[in-house]
Scaffold this motif. Structure first.
Motif, PDB file in Angstrom:
ATOM      1  N   LEU A  48      62.602  -8.406 -11.914  1.00 36.59           N
ATOM      2  CA  LEU A  48      61.038  -8.297 -12.695  1.00 36.59           C
ATOM      3  C   LEU A  48      60.720  -8.785 -13.187  1.00 36.59           C
ATOM      4  CD1 LEU A  48      60.589  -5.082  -9.936  1.00 36.59           C
ATOM      5  CD2 LEU A  48      59.298  -7.472  -9.557  1.00 36.59           C
ATOM      6  N   SER A  49      61.409  -8.428 -14.291  1.00 33.65           N
ATOM      7  CA  SER A  49      61.073  -8.515 -15.678  1.00 33.65           C
ATOM      8  C   SER A  49      61.234 -10.643 -15.880  1.00 33.65           C
ATOM      9  CB  SER A  49      62.347  -7.918 -16.369  1.00 33.65           C
ATOM     10  OG  SER A  49      61.234  -8.557 -17.611  1.00 33.65           O
ATOM     11  N   SER A  50      61.519 -10.966 -15.051  1.00 29.23           N
ATOM     12  CA  SER A  50      61.642 -12.505 -15.554  1.00 29.23           C
ATOM     13  C   SER A  50      60.485 -13.326 -14.680  1.00 29.23           C
ATOM     14  CB  SER A  50      63.189 -12.767 -14.892  1.00 29.23           C
ATOM     15  OG  SER A  50      62.916 -14.544 -15.152  1.00 29.23           O
ATOM     16  N   ALA A  51      60.224 -12.515 -13.072  1.00 25.04           N
ATOM     17  CA  ALA A  51      58.969 -12.786 -12.906  1.00 25.04           C
ATOM     18  C   ALA A  51      57.353 -12.334 -12.979  1.00 25.04           C
ATOM     19  CB  ALA A  51      59.609 -11.790 -11.214  1.00 25.04           C
ATOM     20  N   PHE A  52      57.493 -11.461 -13.570  1.00 28.62           N
ATOM     21  CA  PHE A  52      56.344 -11.261 -14.608  1.00 28.62           C
ATOM     22  C   PHE A  52      56.507 -11.642 -15.655  1.00 28.62           C
ATOM     23  CE2 PHE A  52      57.361  -5.848 -12.651  1.00 28.62           C
ATOM     24  CZ  PHE A  52      56.059  -6.219 -11.635  1.00 28.62           C
ATOM     25  N   ASP A  53      57.135 -12.476 -16.384  1.00 30.74           N
ATOM     26  CA  ASP A  53      56.808 -12.989 -17.985  1.00 30.74           C
ATOM     27  C   ASP A  53      56.030 -14.378 -17.305  1.00 30.74           C
ATOM     28  OD1 ASP A  53      57.193 -11.035 -19.489  1.00 30.74           O
ATOM     29  OD2 ASP A  53      59.447 -11.690 -19.706  1.00 30.74           O
ATOM     30  N   ALA A  55      54.841 -15.457 -14.623  1.00 28.81           N
ATOM     31  CA  ALA A  55      53.526 -15.270 -13.757  1.00 28.81           C
ATOM     32  C   ALA A  55      52.231 -14.455 -14.914  1.00 28.81           C
ATOM     33  CB  ALA A  55      53.519 -14.229 -12.850  1.00 28.81           C
ATOM     34  N   ALA A  56      52.814 -14.271 -16.193  1.00 32.56           N
ATOM     35  CA  ALA A  56      51.731 -14.640 -17.159  1.00 32.56           C
ATOM     36  C   ALA A  56      51.259 -15.013 -17.969  1.00 32.56           C
ATOM     37  CB  ALA A  56      52.217 -13.655 -18.384  1.00 32.56           C
ATOM     38  N   ASP A  58      51.554 -18.798 -17.035  1.00 33.32           N
ATOM     39  CA  ASP A  58      51.427 -19.812 -15.965  1.00 33.32           C
ATOM     40  C   ASP A  58      50.034 -19.418 -15.930  1.00 33.32           C
ATOM     41  OD1 ASP A  58      51.158 -21.603 -13.996  1.00 33.32           O
ATOM     42  OD2 ASP A  58      52.541 -20.442 -13.138  1.00 33.32           O
ATOM     43  N   ASP A  59      49.112 -20.379 -15.788  1.00 33.57           N
ATOM     44  CA  ASP A  59      47.974 -20.689 -15.935  1.00 33.57           C
ATOM     45  C   ASP A  59      47.381 -20.734 -14.947  1.00 33.57           C
ATOM     46  OD1 ASP A  59      48.090 -20.359 -18.530  1.00 33.57           O
ATOM     47  OD2 ASP A  59      47.158 -22.193 -19.019  1.00 33.57           O
ATOM     48  N   SER A  60      48.166 -21.841 -13.137  1.00 33.20           N
ATOM     49  CA  SER A  60      47.564 -21.346 -11.727  1.00 33.20           C
ATOM     50  C   SER A  60      47.642 -20.256 -11.559  1.00 33.20           C
ATOM     51  CB  SER A  60      48.227 -21.990 -11.706  1.00 33.20           C
ATOM     52  OG  SER A  60      50.024 -22.207 -11.366  1.00 33.20           O
ATOM     53  N   VAL A  61      48.478 -18.920 -12.044  1.00 35.71           N
ATOM     54  CA  VAL A  61      48.346 -17.911 -11.384  1.00 35.71           C
ATOM     55  C   VAL A  61      47.347 -17.339 -12.065  1.00 35.71           C
ATOM     56  CG1 VAL A  61      49.316 -15.381 -10.860  1.00 35.71           C
ATOM     57  CG2 VAL A  61      50.939 -17.680 -11.071  1.00 35.71           C
ATOM     58  N   ARG A  62      45.962 -16.428 -11.242  1.00 37.47           N
ATOM     59  CA  ARG A  62      45.239 -15.626 -11.739  1.00 37.47           C
ATOM     60  C   ARG A  62      45.431 -14.724 -11.047  1.00 37.47           C
ATOM     61  NH1 ARG A  62      40.703 -19.275 -12.294  1.00 37.47           N
ATOM     62  NH2 ARG A  62      39.514 -18.332 -11.132  1.00 37.47           N
ATOM     63  N   CYS A  63      46.225 -14.957 -10.412  1.00 37.02           N
ATOM     64  CA  CYS A  63      46.213 -12.751  -9.524  1.00 37.02           C
ATOM     65  C   CYS A  63      47.516 -12.642  -9.086  1.00 37.02           C
ATOM     66  CB  CYS A  63      45.643 -12.210  -8.218  1.00 37.02           C
ATOM     67  SG  CYS A  63      45.329 -10.651  -7.856  1.00 37.02           S
ATOM     68  N   LEU A  64      48.155 -11.549  -9.142  1.00 36.47           N
ATOM     69  CA  LEU A  64      49.531 -11.526  -8.670  1.00 36.47           C
ATOM     70  C   LEU A  64      49.178  -9.890  -7.616  1.00 36.47           C
ATOM     71  CD1 LEU A  64      52.558 -11.453  -9.376  1.00 36.47           C
ATOM     72  CD2 LEU A  64      52.132  -9.346 -10.984  1.00 36.47           C
ATOM     73  N   LEU A  65      50.165 -10.292  -7.193  1.00 34.54           N
ATOM     74  CA  LEU A  65      50.221  -9.304  -5.752  1.00 34.54           C
ATOM     75  C   LEU A  65      51.725  -8.565  -5.721  1.00 34.54           C
ATOM     76  CD1 LEU A  65      48.931  -8.027  -2.837  1.00 34.54           C
ATOM     77  CD2 LEU A  65      49.475 -10.121  -2.142  1.00 34.54           C
ATOM     78  N   GLN A 102      55.406  -4.312 -19.066  1.00 39.73           N
ATOM     79  CA  GLN A 102      55.385  -5.646 -18.385  1.00 39.73           C
ATOM     80  C   GLN A 102      53.776  -5.611 -16.829  1.00 39.73           C
ATOM     81  OE1 GLN A 102      59.122  -6.640 -17.990  1.00 39.73           O
ATOM     82  NE2 GLN A 102      58.115  -9.376 -18.579  1.00 39.73           N
ATOM     83  N   LEU A 103      54.376  -4.670 -16.240  1.00 37.34           N
ATOM     84  CA  LEU A 103      53.106  -4.892 -15.058  1.00 37.34           C
ATOM     85  C   LEU A 103      51.925  -4.431 -16.031  1.00 37.34           C
ATOM     86  CD1 LEU A 103      52.057  -5.535 -12.571  1.00 37.34           C
ATOM     87  CD2 LEU A 103      53.949  -3.163 -11.658  1.00 37.34           C
ATOM     88  N   TRP A 104      52.070  -3.145 -16.530  1.00 35.73           N
ATOM     89  CA  TRP A 104      50.700  -2.744 -17.065  1.00 35.73           C
ATOM     90  C   TRP A 104      49.984  -3.261 -17.946  1.00 35.73           C
ATOM     91  CZ3 TRP A 104      47.199   1.622 -16.121  1.00 35.73           C
ATOM     92  CH2 TRP A 104      46.978   2.259 -16.780  1.00 35.73           C
ATOM     93  N   GLU A 105      50.433  -3.811 -19.076  1.00 37.22           N
ATOM     94  CA  GLU A 105      50.221  -4.613 -20.041  1.00 37.22           C
ATOM     95  C   GLU A 105      49.588  -6.692 -19.462  1.00 37.22           C
ATOM     96  OE1 GLU A 105      52.122  -4.973 -23.067  1.00 37.22           O
ATOM     97  OE2 GLU A 105      52.168  -2.310 -23.889  1.00 37.22           O
ATOM     98  N   PHE A 106      50.346  -6.691 -17.949  1.00 35.04           N
ATOM     99  CA  PHE A 106      49.822  -8.102 -17.172  1.00 35.04           C
ATOM    100  C   PHE A 106      48.220  -8.047 -17.772  1.00 35.04           C
ATOM    101  CE2 PHE A 106      49.516 -10.799 -14.236  1.00 35.04           C
ATOM    102  CZ  PHE A 106      50.534 -11.432 -14.243  1.00 35.04           C
ATOM    103  N   ASP A 107      47.578  -8.941 -18.213  1.00 32.63           N
ATOM    104  CA  ASP A 107      45.911  -8.980 -18.351  1.00 32.63           C
ATOM    105  C   ASP A 107      45.026  -9.297 -17.174  1.00 32.63           C
ATOM    106  OD1 ASP A 107      46.708 -11.664 -19.142  1.00 32.63           O
ATOM    107  OD2 ASP A 107      45.492 -11.622 -20.409  1.00 32.63           O
ATOM    108  N   LYS A 108      46.104 -10.217 -16.029  1.00 34.18           N
ATOM    109  CA  LYS A 108      45.516 -11.114 -15.152  1.00 34.18           C
ATOM    110  C   LYS A 108      45.218  -9.343 -13.785  1.00 34.18           C
ATOM    111  CE  LYS A 108      48.314 -15.179 -15.863  1.00 34.18           C
ATOM    112  NZ  LYS A 108      48.920 -15.834 -15.592  1.00 34.18           N
TER     113      LYS A 108
END
Length: 270
Positions: A48-53, A55-56, A58-65, A102-108
């Motif tokens: 999960l840590s790797s995936a959140f990093d 996604a953060a 990657d400019d093509s990611v505009r929302c995380l589900l 990481q999830l709480w501070e995910f800015d998207k």
């Protein structure tokens, strides 16, 4: 797609405990240990840590589900890795909390689609998302009264803010299960939907968000977090500064053009 899907296709990124999929600006991260009710073991937390990093960055990611495979969202920490007398402080502060941070501070923008059990660290993962959609069969709980230890994963922060002090303490004292409709009534989640519609509803919301002016969304998310410690005047001043920044963006120019041309805007997030 049903919230009760029991198998997740092999993930092309090589993850073993989660799956990652992209669709229209939405990156879906699925907790994928269905036979273990998606209990969070050390491997899942690392992935999960790797995936959140990723996604953060990657400019093509505009929302995380974020969702879970099978009959659960995440039933909590994998207690097969627990031992009496273990260094709980190190486990929480060095392994669990950094992932939640990481999830709480995910800015998207982030959306959680909660199917089945969301307990312990699973409850923390859900509540650290911006918007939580729960299946009617979702089950939220602070089960620690049955173990003789304390609620963790940020529960003492989120629960009183979402449901009030009395209900937060009731959840702690009783370890009662709060199902999806009651969680929505209490304000623990945004809304509850039929389990068979959960992923469709959550995905549609995530795609709607991803198609929006995500730069403005990101800045407003940050301001909302700051506003809880600001005065009325400070919030209004911050809003004026934010608006002055956003009117210089491509998205604002596109929004004005779309309004004038009576068409839907095509936002770029810039």
């Amino acid at each position: 797609m049903s919230a009760e899907h029991d198998e997740t296709p092999a993930d092309p990124t090589g993850y073993e405990t989660i799956a990652v999929d992209d669709d229209g600006g939405v990156r879906t991260v699925t907790l994928s240990r269905p036979t273990a009710m998606n209990a969070a073991n050390r491997a899942m937390l690392a992935e999960l840590s790797s995936a959140f990093d990723a996604a953060a960055a990657d400019d093509s990611v505009r929302c995380l589900l974020l969702t879970g495979a099978g009959r659960a969202f995440c039933s909590g920490r994998d207690l097969t890795e627990a031992e009496p007398g273990e260094d709980a402080y190190a486990i929480i502060s060095e392994t669990i909390t950094p992932v939640l941070e990481q999830l709480w501070e995910f800015d998207k923008p982030t959306v959680a689609a909660v199917n089945g059990a969301a307990m312990g660290v699973g409850l923390g993962l859900a509540l650290n998302c911006d918007v939580v959609i729960a299946a009617d069969n979702a089950r939220f709980s602070s089960p620690f009264a049955n173990l003789g230890v304390a609620l963790d994963s940020g529960g003492h922060y989120h629960l009183p803010r979402l449901v009030g002090m009395g209900r937060a303490l009731e959840m702690i004292y009783t370890a009662d299960v709060i199902r999806g409709p009651q969680a929505a009534e209490w304000g623990l989640v945004n809304r509850s939907v039929a389990g068979s519609r959960l992923l469709a509803v959550a995905t549609a919301l995530a795609q709607r968000i991803a198609a929006g002016p995500t730069l403005a969304f990101r800045r407003q998310k940050a301001l909302l977090r700051q506003a809880t410690g600001m005065t009325w005047a400070e919030v209004n001043e911050a809003e004026a500064r934010l608006q002055a920044e956003l009117v210089q963006t491509d998205d604002y120019r596109e929004g004005l053009a779309a309004f004038a041309e009576k068409r839907r805007p095509r936002f770029s997030g810039r």
